[in-house]
Design an enzyme around this catalytic site. Structure first.
Site, short mmCIF file in Angstrom:
data_model
loop_
_atom_site.label_atom_id
_atom_site.label_comp_id
_atom_site.label_asym_id
_atom_site.label_seq_id
_atom_site.Cartn_x
_atom_site.Cartn_y
_atom_site.Cartn_z
N GLY A 145 30.19 43.90 30.70
CA GLY A 145 30.49 45.09 30.77
C GLY A 145 31.05 45.03 32.67
N CYS A 180 42.00 44.86 31.50
CA CYS A 180 41.21 46.24 31.05
C CYS A 180 42.13 47.18 30.99
CB CYS A 180 41.30 45.63 33.26
SG CYS A 180 39.81 45.34 33.38
#
Ligand SMILES: Cc1cc2nc3c(=O)[nH]c(=O)nc-3n(C[C@H](O)[C@H](O)[C@H](O)COP(=O)(O)O)c2cc1C
Length: 308
Positions: free
Chosen positions: A77, A135
């Site tokens: 994460g 991302c």
């Protein structure tokens, strides 16, 4: 003058001198300083620090890693201390090293990347930036920077406006064709490419019928991905003129040689450091042995030497 043992491996990448072409990859080598007692950092070709964002990120719920056949799946994460804490707490120790330190940078909007680089620009101790573009772009409905040539070009061009150091763009393997993305990054001013990042993957516990990873999906890395990574590096290197850094499953000097033959000018080692923290240095030594055995005087002779 005595020749350093690294001499046949010495190279340079967009103007950055490297004592050898083997770097530790982002996310598997923390901020470098944590490995100081285990690894002679100055003996490395270089290393890439954990991805840095504008603000600190706590990361995903556990389990965050799961071992697979021939590799692992992770979903950390993008946990990190944030660029300002990095500059205050980690960079001063890195600035004294005689090896290339690359800052891996990510964000969820173009402005995030620009802001992180702007903060880093004010400080000594870095050789280059590596943009992690795997991302989702929250300003564009979550489309990945890494899968859309126009979004990729936008972020690379914006970072190039503020960066005085070379900018390496790290491409994702989760695309149907790598060439348009490699070319978009190059046209927007990238100084080099690195690939591959991890492959989006899923591991399931059949008994509980739950994902093995807390966040559900994760990124697959390690020896199992090497043949696909080699194919992607080969295709990317053939479609651009800027240098390419190859990675994905490298665990031995011969693996590193294969990436150079496929067209990479340097390599990175990620998952292998989980079972052998000194693997980047070992792989550089094994690459030197390979050159000697194969009577290759310097790595330049290997790069892009694939015979079809
Ligand atoms: C635990 C872990 C964390 C990672 N974190 C990052 C990261 O922060 N930024 C990034 O660009 N890549 C990150 N990666 C991807 C690696 O740098 C590398 O691209 C990938 O693992 C493939 O190389 P390998 O097979 O040698 O591990 C991470 C990989 C792992 C295993």
């Amino acid at each position: 003058m005595s020749r350093s043992p690294d001499a046949p491996l010495a190279t340079s990448l967009c103007g950055i001198p490297l004592r050898n072409p083997v770097l530790a990859a982002s996310g598997t080598f923390a901020y470098g300083v944590e490995f100081e007692k285990l690894v002679d950092l100055n003996a490395l070709g270089g290393f890439v620090v954990k991805g840095l964002s504008r603000e600190p990120i706590a990361g995903n719920p556990p389990p965050r890693v799961y071992e697979t056949d021939g590799g692992m799946i992770n979903s950390i994460g993008l946990q990190n201390i944030g660029v300002r804490a990095f500059v205050a707490e980690k960079l001063p120790a890195l600035a004294g090293l005689r090896t290339a330190v690359l800052a891996n940078v990510f964000g969820y909007k173009t402005e995030d990347y620009v802001e992180v680089v702007r903060v880093l620009e004010d400080h000594a101790g870095l050789a280059a930036y590596e943009l992690n573009v795997s991302c989702p772009n929250t300003a564009h409905g979550g489309i990945y920077f890494s899968s859309d040539p126009a979004l990729l070009a936008e972020v690379v061009a914006a970072v190039k406006q503020v960066a005085r150091r070379p900018v390496v763009v790290k491409l994702s393997p989760n695309v149907s064709a790598i060439e348009p993305l490699a070319r978009a990054a190059e046209s927007a001013g990238a100084d080099a490419l690195s690939l591959v990042n991890t492959f989006i993957a899923l591991a399931i516990d059949a008994r509980t019928r739950r994902p093995r990873i807390g966040a559900g999906f994760g990124g697959l890395s390690g020896p199992g991905i090497k043949p696909i990574a080699l194919r992607l590096v080969c295709q990317a290197a053939r479609s651009v003129r800027i240098p390419v850094i190859g990675l994905g499953g490298i665990a031995t000097g011969t693996d590193a040689a294969e990436f150079l033959i496929a067209g990479a000018s340097a390599v990175q080692v990620g998952t292998a450091t989980f079972w052998d923290p000194r693997s980047p240095q070992r792989i550089a030594r094994e690459l030197a042995d390979f050159l000697k055995r194969e009577k290759v005087a310097k790595i330049g002779e290997l790069i892009n030497s694939l015979k079809w």
